[in-house]
Motif scaffolding. Structure first.
Motif, PDB file in Angstrom:
ATOM      1  N   PRO A  32       6.370  26.359 -26.531  1.00  0.00           N
ATOM      2  CA  PRO A  32       5.355  27.357 -26.225  1.00  0.00           C
ATOM      3  C   PRO A  32       4.134  26.779 -25.510  1.00  0.00           C
ATOM      4  O   PRO A  32       3.355  27.510 -24.955  1.00  0.00           O
ATOM      5  CB  PRO A  32       4.958  27.899 -27.601  1.00  0.00           C
ATOM      6  N   LEU A  33       3.957  25.467 -25.538  1.00  0.00           N
ATOM      7  CA  LEU A  33       2.798  24.836 -24.913  1.00  0.00           C
ATOM      8  C   LEU A  33       3.257  23.876 -23.819  1.00  0.00           C
ATOM      9  O   LEU A  33       4.341  23.327 -23.886  1.00  0.00           O
ATOM     10  CB  LEU A  33       1.988  24.061 -25.951  1.00  0.00           C
ATOM     11  N   GLY A  34       2.396  23.649 -22.829  1.00  0.00           N
ATOM     12  CA  GLY A  34       2.709  22.744 -21.735  1.00  0.00           C
ATOM     13  C   GLY A  34       2.714  21.295 -22.197  1.00  0.00           C
ATOM     14  O   GLY A  34       1.835  20.858 -22.926  1.00  0.00           O
ATOM     15  N   THR A  35       3.715  20.548 -21.794  1.00  0.00           N
ATOM     16  CA  THR A  35       3.829  19.138 -22.143  1.00  0.00           C
ATOM     17  C   THR A  35       2.777  18.337 -21.388  1.00  0.00           C
ATOM     18  O   THR A  35       2.596  18.517 -20.194  1.00  0.00           O
ATOM     19  CB  THR A  35       5.245  18.623 -21.789  1.00  0.00           C
ATOM     20  N   VAL A 122       1.022  17.652 -31.612  1.00  0.00           N
ATOM     21  CA  VAL A 122       1.467  18.774 -32.442  1.00  0.00           C
ATOM     22  C   VAL A 122       2.896  18.518 -32.907  1.00  0.00           C
ATOM     23  O   VAL A 122       3.586  17.641 -32.398  1.00  0.00           O
ATOM     24  CB  VAL A 122       1.408  20.117 -31.671  1.00  0.00           C
ATOM     25  N   ARG A 123       3.339  19.325 -33.880  1.00  0.00           N
ATOM     26  CA  ARG A 123       4.750  19.283 -34.283  1.00  0.00           C
ATOM     27  C   ARG A 123       5.585  19.929 -33.186  1.00  0.00           C
ATOM     28  O   ARG A 123       5.057  20.546 -32.257  1.00  0.00           O
ATOM     29  CB  ARG A 123       4.944  20.041 -35.597  1.00  0.00           C
ATOM     30  N   GLN A 124       6.873  19.827 -33.296  1.00  0.00           N
ATOM     31  CA  GLN A 124       7.779  20.416 -32.303  1.00  0.00           C
ATOM     32  C   GLN A 124       7.542  21.910 -32.109  1.00  0.00           C
ATOM     33  O   GLN A 124       7.676  22.421 -31.011  1.00  0.00           O
ATOM     34  CB  GLN A 124       9.234  20.186 -32.711  1.00  0.00           C
ATOM     35  N   ASP A 125       7.169  22.603 -33.193  1.00  0.00           N
ATOM     36  CA  ASP A 125       6.960  24.049 -33.100  1.00  0.00           C
ATOM     37  C   ASP A 125       5.535  24.409 -32.687  1.00  0.00           C
ATOM     38  O   ASP A 125       5.174  25.571 -32.629  1.00  0.00           O
ATOM     39  CB  ASP A 125       7.320  24.736 -34.420  1.00  0.00           C
ATOM     40  N   ARG A 161       8.450  14.106 -22.605  1.00  0.00           N
ATOM     41  CA  ARG A 161       7.539  12.957 -22.594  1.00  0.00           C
ATOM     42  C   ARG A 161       7.236  12.450 -24.007  1.00  0.00           C
ATOM     43  O   ARG A 161       6.113  12.135 -24.346  1.00  0.00           O
ATOM     44  CB  ARG A 161       6.229  13.297 -21.872  1.00  0.00           C
ATOM     45  N   ARG A 162       8.284  12.372 -24.831  1.00  0.00           N
ATOM     46  CA  ARG A 162       8.129  11.898 -26.206  1.00  0.00           C
ATOM     47  C   ARG A 162       8.521  10.429 -26.291  1.00  0.00           C
ATOM     48  O   ARG A 162       9.610  10.050 -25.900  1.00  0.00           O
ATOM     49  CB  ARG A 162       8.997  12.734 -27.145  1.00  0.00           C
ATOM     50  N   GLY A 163       7.613   9.613 -26.829  1.00  0.00           N
ATOM     51  CA  GLY A 163       7.884   8.199 -27.043  1.00  0.00           C
ATOM     52  C   GLY A 163       8.528   7.980 -28.401  1.00  0.00           C
ATOM     53  O   GLY A 163       8.776   8.936 -29.153  1.00  0.00           O
ATOM     54  N   LEU A 164       8.761   6.722 -28.729  1.00  0.00           N
ATOM     55  CA  LEU A 164       9.378   6.374 -30.008  1.00  0.00           C
ATOM     56  C   LEU A 164       8.590   6.962 -31.175  1.00  0.00           C
ATOM     57  O   LEU A 164       9.166   7.527 -32.109  1.00  0.00           O
ATOM     58  CB  LEU A 164       9.468   4.848 -30.152  1.00  0.00           C
ATOM     59  N   GLY A 170       8.591  13.533 -35.224  1.00  0.00           N
ATOM     60  CA  GLY A 170       8.866  14.936 -34.903  1.00  0.00           C
ATOM     61  C   GLY A 170       7.670  15.600 -34.246  1.00  0.00           C
ATOM     62  O   GLY A 170       7.380  16.768 -34.512  1.00  0.00           O
ATOM     63  N   THR A 171       6.960  14.844 -33.407  1.00  0.00           N
ATOM     64  CA  THR A 171       5.770  15.366 -32.747  1.00  0.00           C
ATOM     65  C   THR A 171       5.933  15.321 -31.239  1.00  0.00           C
ATOM     66  O   THR A 171       6.882  14.742 -30.719  1.00  0.00           O
ATOM     67  CB  THR A 171       4.519  14.530 -33.118  1.00  0.00           C
ATOM     68  N   ARG A 172       4.982  15.940 -30.557  1.00  0.00           N
ATOM     69  CA  ARG A 172       4.900  15.846 -29.102  1.00  0.00           C
ATOM     70  C   ARG A 172       3.446  16.036 -28.712  1.00  0.00           C
ATOM     71  O   ARG A 172       2.632  16.486 -29.512  1.00  0.00           O
ATOM     72  CB  ARG A 172       5.800  16.864 -28.415  1.00  0.00           C
ATOM     73  N   VAL A 173       3.125  15.666 -27.493  1.00  0.00           N
ATOM     74  CA  VAL A 173       1.756  15.785 -27.012  1.00  0.00           C
ATOM     75  C   VAL A 173       1.728  16.889 -25.968  1.00  0.00           C
ATOM     76  O   VAL A 173       2.517  16.878 -25.018  1.00  0.00           O
ATOM     77  CB  VAL A 173       1.246  14.452 -26.422  1.00  0.00           C
ATOM     78  N   VAL A 174       0.839  17.853 -26.167  1.00  0.00           N
ATOM     79  CA  VAL A 174       0.772  19.015 -25.289  1.00  0.00           C
ATOM     80  C   VAL A 174      -0.608  19.113 -24.654  1.00  0.00           C
ATOM     81  O   VAL A 174      -1.580  18.567 -25.160  1.00  0.00           O
ATOM     82  CB  VAL A 174       1.077  20.324 -26.055  1.00  0.00           C
ATOM     83  N   ARG A 175      -0.650  19.829 -23.557  1.00  0.00           N
ATOM     84  CA  ARG A 175      -1.927  20.130 -22.917  1.00  0.00           C
ATOM     85  C   ARG A 175      -2.552  21.319 -23.624  1.00  0.00           C
ATOM     86  O   ARG A 175      -1.936  22.366 -23.760  1.00  0.00           O
ATOM     87  CB  ARG A 175      -1.718  20.442 -21.444  1.00  0.00           C
ATOM     88  N   VAL A 176      -3.769  21.155 -24.063  1.00  0.00           N
ATOM     89  CA  VAL A 176      -4.469  22.225 -24.760  1.00  0.00           C
ATOM     90  C   VAL A 176      -4.927  23.285 -23.772  1.00  0.00           C
ATOM     91  O   VAL A 176      -4.920  24.467 -24.065  1.00  0.00           O
ATOM     92  CB  VAL A 176      -5.692  21.668 -25.535  1.00  0.00           C
ATOM     93  N   ASP A 177      -5.271  22.861 -22.567  1.00  0.00           N
ATOM     94  CA  ASP A 177      -5.791  23.778 -21.560  1.00  0.00           C
ATOM     95  C   ASP A 177      -4.708  24.438 -20.722  1.00  0.00           C
ATOM     96  O   ASP A 177      -4.993  25.190 -19.822  1.00  0.00           O
ATOM     97  CB  ASP A 177      -6.767  23.051 -20.640  1.00  0.00           C
ATOM     98  N   ALA A 178      -3.443  24.156 -21.034  1.00  0.00           N
ATOM     99  CA  ALA A 178      -2.342  24.697 -20.235  1.00  0.00           C
ATOM    100  C   ALA A 178      -1.737  25.921 -20.907  1.00  0.00           C
ATOM    101  O   ALA A 178      -1.798  26.072 -22.112  1.00  0.00           O
ATOM    102  CB  ALA A 178      -1.255  23.644 -20.045  1.00  0.00           C
ATOM    103  N   GLY A 179      -1.115  26.733 -20.105  1.00  0.00           N
ATOM    104  CA  GLY A 179      -0.370  27.871 -20.622  1.00  0.00           C
ATOM    105  C   GLY A 179       1.017  27.410 -21.034  1.00  0.00           C
ATOM    106  O   GLY A 179       1.263  26.231 -21.209  1.00  0.00           O
ATOM    107  N   PRO A 180       1.959  28.331 -21.158  1.00  0.00           N
ATOM    108  CA  PRO A 180       3.318  27.972 -21.523  1.00  0.00           C
ATOM    109  C   PRO A 180       3.941  27.040 -20.489  1.00  0.00           C
ATOM    110  O   PRO A 180       3.625  27.097 -19.318  1.00  0.00           O
ATOM    111  CB  PRO A 180       4.057  29.309 -21.561  1.00  0.00           C
ATOM    112  N   ASP A 181       4.835  26.168 -20.978  1.00  0.00           N
ATOM    113  CA  ASP A 181       5.563  25.259 -20.106  1.00  0.00           C
ATOM    114  C   ASP A 181       6.710  26.038 -19.461  1.00  0.00           C
ATOM    115  O   ASP A 181       7.684  26.373 -20.104  1.00  0.00           O
ATOM    116  CB  ASP A 181       6.112  24.093 -20.943  1.00  0.00           C
ATOM    117  N   LEU A 182       6.574  26.356 -18.198  1.00  0.00           N
ATOM    118  CA  LEU A 182       7.558  27.180 -17.507  1.00  0.00           C
ATOM    119  C   LEU A 182       8.551  26.351 -16.710  1.00  0.00           C
ATOM    120  O   LEU A 182       9.319  26.884 -15.933  1.00  0.00           O
ATOM    121  CB  LEU A 182       6.844  28.162 -16.566  1.00  0.00           C
TER     122      LEU A 182
END
Length: 193
Positions: A32-35, A122-125, A161-164, A170-182
């Motif tokens: 739901p969020l941009g990577t 954030v978590r995966q969800d 873009r998930r590292g070890l 079970g996390t990932r890093v997302v852009r807070v200022d971005a819309g959905p990852d299309l």
């Protein structure tokens, strides 16, 4: 030369039911969020580095002097006292790294560098990771550093873009200022009119 045409038993793309393939959930459903990209994450790391360095130097110096001072109370400073001082200093550096990352990630998903760059862990969800998952991510972060930073190279190859450290926690890093990852959705053509 074989005849130009379909070979018996050959399957074409238009005959494959792509919805029935057993892909991992993270590849089937777009997040739901941009990577967050590697550049943003790298700059966030560079912004955090001076904070960590200053805090680590202060903590290491204090721990070393306290350990050394304990040796002088007991008598002359010995090699053993100096070794205890070095061990205390290294322990203080680890404690600073632990506190800086786990508190920042667990409390809101952002270190000061990540805040500045508009990215969040954030978590995966997409939910907050909490302190337990932040601790696991920190352990993975340390492991990713050990083999010459090769654990971070995974982020270059992973589609999200998930590292070890992200894979372990079970996390990932997302852009807070971005819309959905299309990037995995079909692109709509805007009609002018």
């Amino acid at each position: 030369h074989p005849a130009w045409g379909p070979v018996a038993g050959e399957v074409f793309d238009h005959e494959v039911d792509w919805n029935r393939l057993a892909l991992p959930e993270e590849l089937r459903v777009p997040p739901p969020l941009g990577t967050a990209g590697i550049a943003r994450r790298g700059i966030a790391l560079l912004v955090d580095a001076p904070f960590l360095l200053i805090l680590s130097i202060l903590a290491m110096t204090t721990a070393y002097l306290v350990a050394l001072g304990g040796g002088t109370v007991a008598g002359a400073v010995t090699v053993q006292t100096k070794l205890w001082g070095v061990a205390a200093a290294l322990g203080a550096a680890v404690a600073v790294s632990f506190a800086y990352h786990v508190v920042s990630w667990g409390g809101g998903g952002q270190t000061p560098g990540k805040m500045l760059m508009g990215v969040q862990v954030v978590r995966q969800d997409g939910a907050a990771i909490g302190y337990g998952r932040a601790f696991v991510r920190w352990i993975g972060y340390c492991c990713a550093l050990l083999p010459l930073g090769l654990g971070f190279v995974l982020a270059l190859m992973h589609p999200r873009r998930r590292g070890l450290h992200d894979l372990l926690a079970g996390t990932r890093v997302v852009r807070v200022d971005a819309g959905p990852d299309l990037s995995h959705d079909s692109h709509e053509v805007k009609r002018s009119g």
